[in-house]
Design a protein around this motif. Structure first.
Motif, PDB file in Angstrom:
ATOM      1  N   ASP A   1       0.833  -1.208   0.000  1.00 24.84           N
ATOM      2  CA  ASP A   1       0.000   0.000   0.000  1.00 24.84           C
ATOM      3  C   ASP A   1       0.868   1.258   0.000  1.00 24.84           C
ATOM      4  OD1 ASP A   1      -2.191  -1.636   0.079  1.00 24.84           O
ATOM      5  OD2 ASP A   1      -2.513  -1.439   2.237  1.00 24.84           O
ATOM      6  N   ARG A   2       1.940   1.227   0.777  1.00 28.18           N
ATOM      7  CA  ARG A   2       2.827   2.395   0.853  1.00 28.18           C
ATOM      8  C   ARG A   2       3.532   2.620  -0.491  1.00 28.18           C
ATOM      9  NH1 ARG A   2       8.134   3.514   2.794  1.00 28.18           N
ATOM     10  NH2 ARG A   2       8.258   5.563   3.776  1.00 28.18           N
ATOM     11  N   LEU A   3       4.006   1.538  -1.119  1.00 26.31           N
ATOM     12  CA  LEU A   3       4.656   1.657  -2.426  1.00 26.31           C
ATOM     13  C   LEU A   3       3.686   2.212  -3.464  1.00 26.31           C
ATOM     14  CD1 LEU A   3       6.993   1.046  -4.438  1.00 26.31           C
ATOM     15  CD2 LEU A   3       6.016  -1.260  -4.680  1.00 26.31           C
TER      16      LEU A   3
ATOM     17  N   THR B   1     -15.841   1.667  -8.500  1.00 26.66           N
ATOM     18  CA  THR B   1     -14.883   2.401  -7.670  1.00 26.66           C
ATOM     19  C   THR B   1     -13.466   1.935  -7.981  1.00 26.66           C
ATOM     20  OG1 THR B   1     -16.543   2.527  -5.912  1.00 26.66           O
ATOM     21  CG2 THR B   1     -14.261   3.010  -5.310  1.00 26.66           C
ATOM     22  N   THR B   2     -12.570   2.883  -8.186  1.00 24.27           N
ATOM     23  CA  THR B   2     -11.204   2.540  -8.575  1.00 24.27           C
ATOM     24  C   THR B   2     -10.445   1.883  -7.416  1.00 24.27           C
ATOM     25  OG1 THR B   2      -9.108   3.444  -9.390  1.00 24.27           O
ATOM     26  CG2 THR B   2     -10.414   4.862  -7.964  1.00 24.27           C
ATOM     27  N   PRO B   3      -9.623   0.865  -7.706  1.00 20.33           N
ATOM     28  CA  PRO B   3      -8.854   0.198  -6.639  1.00 20.33           C
ATOM     29  C   PRO B   3      -7.912   1.136  -5.882  1.00 20.33           C
ATOM     30  CG  PRO B   3      -8.863  -1.155  -8.633  1.00 20.33           C
ATOM     31  CD  PRO B   3      -9.490   0.155  -8.997  1.00 20.33           C
ATOM     32  N   SER B   4      -7.464   2.203  -6.536  1.00 16.69           N
ATOM     33  CA  SER B   4      -6.548   3.124  -5.863  1.00 16.69           C
ATOM     34  C   SER B   4      -7.227   3.842  -4.694  1.00 16.69           C
ATOM     35  CB  SER B   4      -6.001   4.153  -6.849  1.00 16.69           C
ATOM     36  OG  SER B   4      -7.043   4.908  -7.441  1.00 16.69           O
ATOM     37  N   ALA B   5      -8.573   3.836  -4.657  1.00 14.76           N
ATOM     38  CA  ALA B   5      -9.274   4.446  -3.522  1.00 14.76           C
ATOM     39  C   ALA B   5      -8.939   3.721  -2.220  1.00 14.76           C
ATOM     40  CB  ALA B   5     -10.783   4.426  -3.768  1.00 14.76           C
ATOM     41  N   TYR B   6      -8.769   2.409  -2.301  1.00 13.57           N
ATOM     42  CA  TYR B   6      -8.413   1.633  -1.105  1.00 13.57           C
ATOM     43  C   TYR B   6      -7.026   2.024  -0.604  1.00 13.57           C
ATOM     44  CZ  TYR B   6      -6.870  -2.380   1.660  1.00 13.57           C
ATOM     45  OH  TYR B   6      -6.361  -3.172   2.658  1.00 13.57           O
TER      46      TYR B   6
ATOM     47  N   ARG C   1      -6.276   3.696   3.125  1.00 13.89           N
ATOM     48  CA  ARG C   1      -5.418   3.013   4.085  1.00 13.89           C
ATOM     49  C   ARG C   1      -4.235   3.887   4.503  1.00 13.89           C
ATOM     50  NH1 ARG C   1      -6.153  -1.406   7.069  1.00 13.89           N
ATOM     51  NH2 ARG C   1      -4.073  -2.217   6.614  1.00 13.89           N
ATOM     52  N   ASN C   2      -3.702   4.645   3.545  1.00 16.51           N
ATOM     53  CA  ASN C   2      -2.518   5.446   3.827  1.00 16.51           C
ATOM     54  C   ASN C   2      -2.849   6.800   4.436  1.00 16.51           C
ATOM     55  OD1 ASN C   2       0.307   4.350   2.634  1.00 16.51           O
ATOM     56  ND2 ASN C   2      -1.398   3.542   1.424  1.00 16.51           N
TER      57      ASN C   2
ATOM     58  N   PRO D   1      -2.632  -4.262 -10.055  1.00 14.90           N
ATOM     59  CA  PRO D   1      -2.488  -5.600  -9.442  1.00 14.90           C
ATOM     60  C   PRO D   1      -2.080  -5.558  -7.975  1.00 14.90           C
ATOM     61  CG  PRO D   1      -0.753  -5.195 -11.075  1.00 14.90           C
ATOM     62  CD  PRO D   1      -1.773  -4.125 -11.235  1.00 14.90           C
ATOM     63  N   LEU D   2      -1.170  -4.645  -7.604  1.00 15.92           N
ATOM     64  CA  LEU D   2      -0.784  -4.551  -6.192  1.00 15.92           C
ATOM     65  C   LEU D   2      -1.971  -4.142  -5.326  1.00 15.92           C
ATOM     66  CD1 LEU D   2       2.761  -2.864  -6.225  1.00 15.92           C
ATOM     67  CD2 LEU D   2       2.185  -5.193  -5.540  1.00 15.92           C
ATOM     68  N   SER D   3      -2.761  -3.174  -5.811  1.00 17.95           N
ATOM     69  CA  SER D   3      -3.937  -2.719  -5.050  1.00 17.95           C
ATOM     70  C   SER D   3      -4.944  -3.847  -4.878  1.00 17.95           C
ATOM     71  CB  SER D   3      -4.592  -1.530  -5.750  1.00 17.95           C
ATOM     72  OG  SER D   3      -3.701  -0.456  -5.889  1.00 17.95           O
TER      73      SER D   3
END
Length: 430
Positions: A39-41, A267-272, A276-277, A205-207
């Motif tokens: 998540d941080r990356l 909803t876009t995965p980058s929202a998660y 979180r961050n 993919p990471l998200s």
């Protein structure tokens, strides 16, 4: 049907990657430490680079349509503020306001949107201009809302601290640098572009893997009400409000499809990653991403089918004698639309919705029956039927009851649709 198949091909892999992430998390391949580092990356590196490329690829000066961009900007702004005010007013758990608002408005416009429009028109069409008018606001308000509504926030935030947080946010920096790059008269070397693109491609993919591995079913069930509300706003509510406004203002064809993607895509995965961050739990956001990804395969194609039927009905009504008479009497176009066209279209809209709802329920049940729908501990009628088949010889009621429920549900919704059509159709009221 072709658009539905494309929607399934575009959205189901996204959902399945989350399922794979959940399985890998359960088997210990994706421990919490990996998810936190991932998540941080994503937040610090890959997502800003992806937004830099998205904004840098927008040809701002070529084929620029200020009226369309302004409508995208206005619809996005009004939609965000409306959802935000509504969430603060009606959500009982105020710690969920930030996640609810972001999940309710922030679309996967830059990723799924371009692919969907290319499938219909063979080119990106109005997608770049839609991205220009909406994506910067998506991310700017995501930062502001998540900061202001953070559970860790105590009292009124210091304006200097808020400004510093906005100015140093990696997401906004990626948008600013991408916009500046789009206006420059030169491009980066191909080696640099490919390198940045390779790193940026890790974002989704990471998200998704992190969402799946971090999924907590017990907490998700407790937030089921807000999840369903945010998913409805994202896939149906915003489009139902702003698409008619766009039609009334004269937008047509590829402009409407671009607006549909902006308003109704999942909803876009980058929202998660952002939630979180920025001090939020992320459970509501991850649940909304999974649910809207499943629903959007049905709602996006449903909007297209309904628009096609309503357009045909409008073209038929425009040649009717009473419409021609109203025009000869110099009746305003808005009055004709409100008094004649919309009331006479309500029947076909009600029938379409009454068919779409059971179709969506049956499609979700079918996907769950195949094992690619909702994951345990969440359940659905399809999952219950699938389990009942395995125990049919010993416990037949486990198959009979959910089968009877889904049959009665289909029949009931059909009858409700017929009744509503008869109630709102002006021809049948005479």
């Amino acid at each position: 049907m072709q658009n539905l198949i494309f929607s399934l091909n575009a959205t189901l892999p996204v959902f399945l990657v989350m399922v794979v992430g959940y399985a890998l998390g359960q088997f210990g391949f994706l421990p919490p430490a990996f998810c936190k580092a991932s998540d941080r990356l994503t937040f610090k590196v890959t997502l800003p680079l992806m937004l830099f490329l998205d904004m840098g690829s927008v040809d701002i000066l070529h084929d620029f349509r200020p009226r369309f961009v302004l409508f995208c900007f206005a619809a996005t702004l009004v939609g965000i503020l409306t959802v935000w005010v509504g969430a603060k007013r009606f959500l009982k758990d105020k710690t969920l306001v930030g996640e609810f608002v972001q999940a309710g408005y922030r679309s996967s416009a830059a990723v799924l949107g371009v692919a969907f429009i290319q499938n219909i028109y063979g080119s990106a069409g109005m997608a770049p201009l839609m991205i220009l008018g909406s994506v910067p606001l998506f991310n700017i308000f995501a930062v502001l809302i998540l900061m202001l509504e953070s559970p860790e926030q105590r009292g009124v935030p210091d304006p200097k601290q808020l400004l510093r947080g906005v100015a140093t946010n990696p997401i906004l920096l990626g948008i600013v640098f991408g916009t500046v790059y789009a206006l420059l008269p030169f491009t980066l070397p191909q080696i640099a572009t490919k390198t940045i693109s390779s790193i940026a491609s890790l974002t989704t993919p990471l998200s998704l893997l992190s969402i799946g591995a971090s999924f907590e079913g017990t907490k998700a069930i407790k937030k089921l009400g807000p999840t369903l509300a945010a998913a409805f706003i994202k896939t149906v509510g915003l489009a139902a409000v702003f698409l008619p406004c766009a039609v009334a203002l004269g937008f047509r064809n590829e402009e409407l499809v671009a607006l549909l993607i902006m308003l109704g895509s999942p909803t876009t995965p980058s929202a998660y990653v952002m939630s979180r961050n920025m001090g939020h739990e992320g459970v509501l956001t991850s649940s909304c991403i999974a649910l809207t990804t499943l629903l959007s395969a049905l709602t996006l194609t449903g909007w297209l089918s309904m628009a096609r039927m309503v357009r045909g009905q409008i073209l038929t009504l425009k040649s009717e004698d009473y419409i021609l008479a109203a025009r000869n009497l110099d009746t305003k176009a808005v009055s004709i639309m409100l008094k004649h066209l919309i009331p006479n279209c309500m029947g076909i809209i009600i029938v379409s919705l009454s068919m779409a709802i059971p179709n969506a329920i049956f499609s979700e049940a079918f996907l769950s029956f195949l094992g690619i729908g909702l994951a345990a501990p969440l359940t659905s009628l399809g999952q219950l039927i699938s389990t009942g088949i395995q125990e049919m010889q010993n416990y037949p009621y486990q198959l009979i009851i959910p089968s009877a429920v889904i049959s009665l549900l289909m029949l009931s919704l059909q009858l409700i649709g017929d009744g509503l059509r008869d109630a709102v159709d002006p021809k049948l009221r005479r």
